[in-house]
Design an enzyme around this catalytic site. Structure first.
Site, mmCIF file in Angstrom:
data_model
loop_
_atom_site.group_PDB
_atom_site.id
_atom_site.type_symbol
_atom_site.label_atom_id
_atom_site.label_comp_id
_atom_site.label_asym_id
_atom_site.label_seq_id
_atom_site.Cartn_x
_atom_site.Cartn_y
_atom_site.Cartn_z
ATOM 1 N N LYS A 33 37.044 30.181 -1.829
ATOM 2 C CA LYS A 33 37.383 29.841 -3.212
ATOM 3 C C LYS A 33 37.417 31.073 -4.110
ATOM 4 O O LYS A 33 38.263 31.162 -4.999
ATOM 5 C CB LYS A 33 36.407 28.809 -3.775
ATOM 6 C CG LYS A 33 34.997 29.309 -4.029
ATOM 7 C CD LYS A 33 34.134 28.238 -4.657
ATOM 8 C CE LYS A 33 32.733 28.738 -4.915
ATOM 9 N NZ LYS A 33 32.673 29.835 -5.900
ATOM 10 N N THR A 34 36.501 32.035 -3.893
ATOM 11 C CA THR A 34 36.496 33.236 -4.736
ATOM 12 C C THR A 34 37.777 34.033 -4.542
ATOM 13 O O THR A 34 38.359 34.552 -5.496
ATOM 14 C CB THR A 34 35.267 34.115 -4.424
ATOM 15 O OG1 THR A 34 34.078 33.335 -4.611
ATOM 16 C CG2 THR A 34 35.222 35.320 -5.341
ATOM 17 N N ASP A 220 35.099 28.380 -12.306
ATOM 18 C CA ASP A 220 34.477 28.379 -10.989
ATOM 19 C C ASP A 220 33.349 27.343 -10.956
ATOM 20 O O ASP A 220 32.741 27.035 -11.982
ATOM 21 C CB ASP A 220 33.912 29.775 -10.701
ATOM 22 C CG ASP A 220 33.431 29.929 -9.275
ATOM 23 O OD1 ASP A 220 33.871 29.161 -8.408
ATOM 24 O OD2 ASP A 220 32.601 30.830 -9.024
ATOM 25 N N GLU A 221 33.055 26.811 -9.764
ATOM 26 C CA GLU A 221 31.946 25.854 -9.563
ATOM 27 C C GLU A 221 32.025 24.708 -10.577
ATOM 28 O O GLU A 221 31.044 24.346 -11.229
ATOM 29 C CB GLU A 221 30.592 26.572 -9.682
ATOM 30 C CG GLU A 221 30.393 27.716 -8.717
ATOM 31 C CD GLU A 221 30.146 27.266 -7.277
ATOM 32 O OE1 GLU A 221 30.300 26.052 -6.997
ATOM 33 O OE2 GLU A 221 29.825 28.117 -6.441
ATOM 34 N N GLN A 251 29.110 19.569 -3.162
ATOM 35 C CA GLN A 251 28.054 20.554 -3.402
ATOM 36 C C GLN A 251 27.485 20.442 -4.816
ATOM 37 O O GLN A 251 26.903 21.398 -5.332
ATOM 38 C CB GLN A 251 28.585 21.966 -3.157
ATOM 39 C CG GLN A 251 29.000 22.221 -1.714
ATOM 40 C CD GLN A 251 29.359 23.669 -1.458
ATOM 41 O OE1 GLN A 251 28.511 24.550 -1.452
ATOM 42 N NE2 GLN A 251 30.642 23.928 -1.241
ATOM 43 N N ARG A 608 25.418 26.485 5.049
ATOM 44 C CA ARG A 608 25.023 27.895 4.885
ATOM 45 C C ARG A 608 25.005 28.611 6.229
ATOM 46 O O ARG A 608 24.973 29.842 6.279
ATOM 47 C CB ARG A 608 23.613 28.031 4.273
ATOM 48 C CG ARG A 608 23.377 27.392 2.900
ATOM 49 C CD ARG A 608 24.402 27.811 1.888
ATOM 50 N NE ARG A 608 25.450 26.825 1.799
ATOM 51 C CZ ARG A 608 26.613 27.026 1.207
ATOM 52 N NH1 ARG A 608 26.882 28.203 0.673
ATOM 53 N NH2 ARG A 608 27.524 26.074 1.155
#
Length: 726
Positions: A33-34, A220-221, A251, A608
């Site tokens: 995503k970044t 973002d997020e 998330q 993770r």
């Protein structure tokens, strides 16, 4: 730009090159995503969008810095301006510094940290006699004030929403709290966003100015946004609607912090013309790990849906470890880690141990120390939260703004200057009577003589002289010079040594102060920095960011909340037992939203892991001084058993051997046992009618019941008080 685009997968490319209008990117864990956000910014600039007309908002300073660096590296050849990339709070702070006059502020307003907020609430509760029996927790009042501001409630709105005595006290505290902040030209973190939203709502011309300035908005997020952040986004993007939000509803784990998952679930309702793109290809984990994650999250109802997959060829089994006691669990994990590193299978920093709450860390710490395995606990006291750092910052806050009574009260007797509690109260009362700041009282020689003894008056005179000297220095000098002067002229290091419990503590505290000075000097080597900017940077620096140095060769221990945004080759998710994880609150409250958030938290932990994932539980655990007999977490039973392998340490090293499947992973499940059986209809006094879908044997009989509300809940039969319907 073309070379960079060739490295994107089809969905990433679609997102980066999408036409104008609202866009929602559902970005699964590890899906890049970044990269998509930074490449989108670069794409816009490459296609002649002015860099200064792009605004990107993140939740952490670390994320903002990564984006800045990546955008700069891509656009260096053709960028003729700058793109504003920063956290919600830092971006709103900049807007307020430009439009302060609309908000009854001065340009040099201060942002008070959480520790000062807490002290202010305590003072108000005491001064206003709102809690004479001292039964109310100040943090609970502060939380209610913060939540009201997140919901964009004015003080009057908060009054209208009062439902009990605590609500009423919180409202009364807020009146005095906001009044005090106004008197010192201060705001808290919630005010930064609250004030900007209020500014835009009440001043259409100001809103229009920023809508014209920022034609493209990226967030973002997005799943972590609260109501005030959502409203800010909606206002800024209401004209052109060139807004791209990137997030993952699976998330969303911060509802306790105000995050509202409905913001992402209902994006298309708020932006009917929105285009939705799913990033499902994962670049982090093996397929076995992703299959387990997909199994778990599929049990949630509140989701937009996605199915993670990967092209990663290596694949290792997901292991389930069952032990008798928590000591057996922690010892096995510690020994396995020691052996892994000794055999050069990995380094310590490639390994993490996750748990639901901080209180569980002790056994793992003890076992790691016994095995001589270095570790760090993520989420302990942060650097800028340490008392000695807060003391020095308070000195500099007072240098910047002598009306800051909170800062003054913190340091007036640090080092000791003979000012007791009664002396501070006298100064405050005198300041109130004279309608001046408490520092102005101290700075007036006549007033000092009226209030203080000769000895303490002389010490305060030196203190005043120091602050005024530093204020003068602040006009031309560097922050490090001011910092050095404060540390040396106050004798603060001597005070730390005298007040420490032992030499080691004194040395540690001195090292912390030295590190503060080093960090300022290091920053000054590459940036021009004045005192106001540095204090704002410090105030914003620690919001939501994870702690720790990624390059320390230590095993990382942390809660699952702290794990978000990180990744490791080896992940141990521990204490997977009902009434531990999912948490007792999620089980006992019968709240489906809370239960789904617990499941999302487990999903975050699973994703993770890059290569190896171990899920562990014990059949008994010492909790709160008592031994509890445990059932494996409901979440383990939600995973297709064919995807799980019983734990053996050798499987962490060699996966080519024949792997036994489903041997003794969870306790026996039976169709009938005594009073209850699978398929039986029962009624619970709170949850209503349901059907038993599973009976698990163990120390206590455990029933899994599918209720008509669609929620599936596990209950211990002897405590459930069920009515049998057939």
């Amino acid at each position: 730009m073309g070379n960079a685009l060739r490295n994107l997968n089809p969905q990433q490319l679609e997102a980066v090159t999408a036409s104008d209008g609202p866009i929602m990117i559902i970005a699964g864990a590890g899906s890049g995503k970044t990269r998509v956000i930074t490449m989108r910014i670069a794409w816009l600039i490459y296609n002649h969008v002015a860099p200064a007309s792009i605004l990107a908002m993140t939740f952490t300073n670390k994320a903002a810095e990564v984006m800045k660096q990546r955008v700069a590296s891509i656009t260096r050849a053709f960028s003729n301006g700058y793109t504003r990339i920063g956290t919600f709070h830092s971006n709103c702070s900049r807007i307020l510094r430009e439009e302060y006059s609309y908000c009854n502020l001065k340009r040099d307003f201060i942002i008070i940290p959480e520790s000062d907020q807490m002290r202010l609430v305590k003072n108000i509760l005491k001064d206003e006699s709102l809690d004479p029996k001292k039964k109310i927790q100040p943090w609970a009042i502060l939380e209610k004030i913060s939540r009201a501001k997140m919901l964009l409630y004015s003080a009057d709105d908060q009054k209208d929403a009062i439902s009990d005595n605590i609500d009423e006290i919180a409202w009364k505290v807020r009146i005095e709290y906001d009044k005090y902040l106004s008197s010192i030209n201060g705001v808290d973190f919630d005010d930064l966003i609250f004030d900007v939203v209020s500014l835009f709502r009440e001043n259409p011309d100001v809103l229009q100015k920023y809508q014209e300035r920022f034609r493209y908005l990226l967030v973002d997020e997005y799943q972590d946004t609260n109501l005030s952040q959502f409203e800010l986004i909606k206002l800024l993007s209401s004209t052109d609607q060139n807004v791209m939000v990137v997030g993952d509803e699976d998330q969303s784990i911060y509802s306790w912090r105000g995050a509202d998952i409905n913001n992402i679930l209902e994006f298309e309702r708020h932006f009917p013309k929105a285009k939705t793109i799913r990033l499902e290809q994962n670049y982090r984990s093996t397929q076995n790990i992703l299959s387990v994650a997909n199994d778990i999250i599929s049990h949630n109802n509140k989701r937009l849906g996605k199915n993670l997959f990967t092209d990663v060829r290596t694949n290792f089994p997901v292991l389930v470890m069952r032990t008798r006691r928590e000591m057996d669990e922690s010892t096995e994990i510690a020994e396995a880690i020691r052996e892994l590193v000794q055999c050069s299978a990995c380094a310590y920093h490639d390994i993490a141990i996750f748990y639901r709450v901080n209180a569980l860390s002790r056994t793992y710490e003890d076992a790691l120390r016994a095995a001589n395995v270095p570790y760090r606990v993520i989420g302990g006291m942060r650097f800028y939260d340490r008392a000695e750092i807060r003391d020095i910052i308070a000195y500099l806050q007072l240098v910047q703004n002598t009306n800051n009574n909170l800062a003054l009260r913190r340091i007036i007797n640090l080092p000791r200057r003979g000012i007791g509690t009664k002396g501070i109260e006298s100064i405050a009362q005198f300041a109130e009577e004279q309608k001046i700041s408490e520092f102005d009282v101290l700075a007036n020689e006549i007033y000092r003589k009226q209030i203080l003894s000769k000895k303490s008056g002389n010490e305060i005179a030196k203190f005043v002289e120091l602050i005024m000297s530093c204020r003068e220095m602040a006009t031309t000098g560097s922050v490090s010079e001011i910092l050095n002067k404060v540390i040396n002229d106050t004798g603060y290091l001597v005070y730390l040594k005298q007040s420490a419990m032992n030499e080691l503590e004194a040395r540690n505290k001195e090292d912390i102060i030295s590190e503060l000075l080093s960090s300022v000097k290091e920053y000054e080597m590459n940036h021009q920095l004045n005192l106001e900017e540095w204090l704002e940077r410090i105030s914003l620096a620690q919001e939501y960011d994870n702690d720790g140095n990624d390059f320390d060769d230590k095993v990382s221990l942390m809660t699952l909340h702290a794990a978000k945004g990180l990744e490791f080759d080896y992940v141990f998710i521990t204490a997977l037992e009902d009434f531990v994880f999912p948490s007792p609150r999620a089980i006992s409250s019968f709240n489906e939203d809370g239960f789904e958030e617990e499941r999302r938290l487990f999903y975050v932990g699973i994703t993770r892991a890059r290569k190896h994932l171990v899920l562990s539980y014990t059949t008994s655990r010492l909790l709160y001084g008592e031994v509890h007999y445990c059932f494996p977490s409901q979440f383990i039973s939600e995973i297709n058993c064919d995807k799980l392998t019983p734990y053996r340490r050798s499987l962490l090293f060699d996966v080519k051997q024949t792997i036994p499947r489903n041997d003794n992973i969870i306790p026996e499940k039976t169709q009938y046992h005594g009073k209850y059986y699978v398929g039986q209809m029962v009624k619970h006094k709170l949850l209503g009618t349901g059907q038993i879908v599973e009976v698990t044997m163990g120390q206590n009989e455990l029933l899994t019941i599918q209720f008509e509300s669609k929620s599936k809940i596990r209950l211990i039969s002897k405590y459930a008080d069920l009515q049998i319907l057939d």
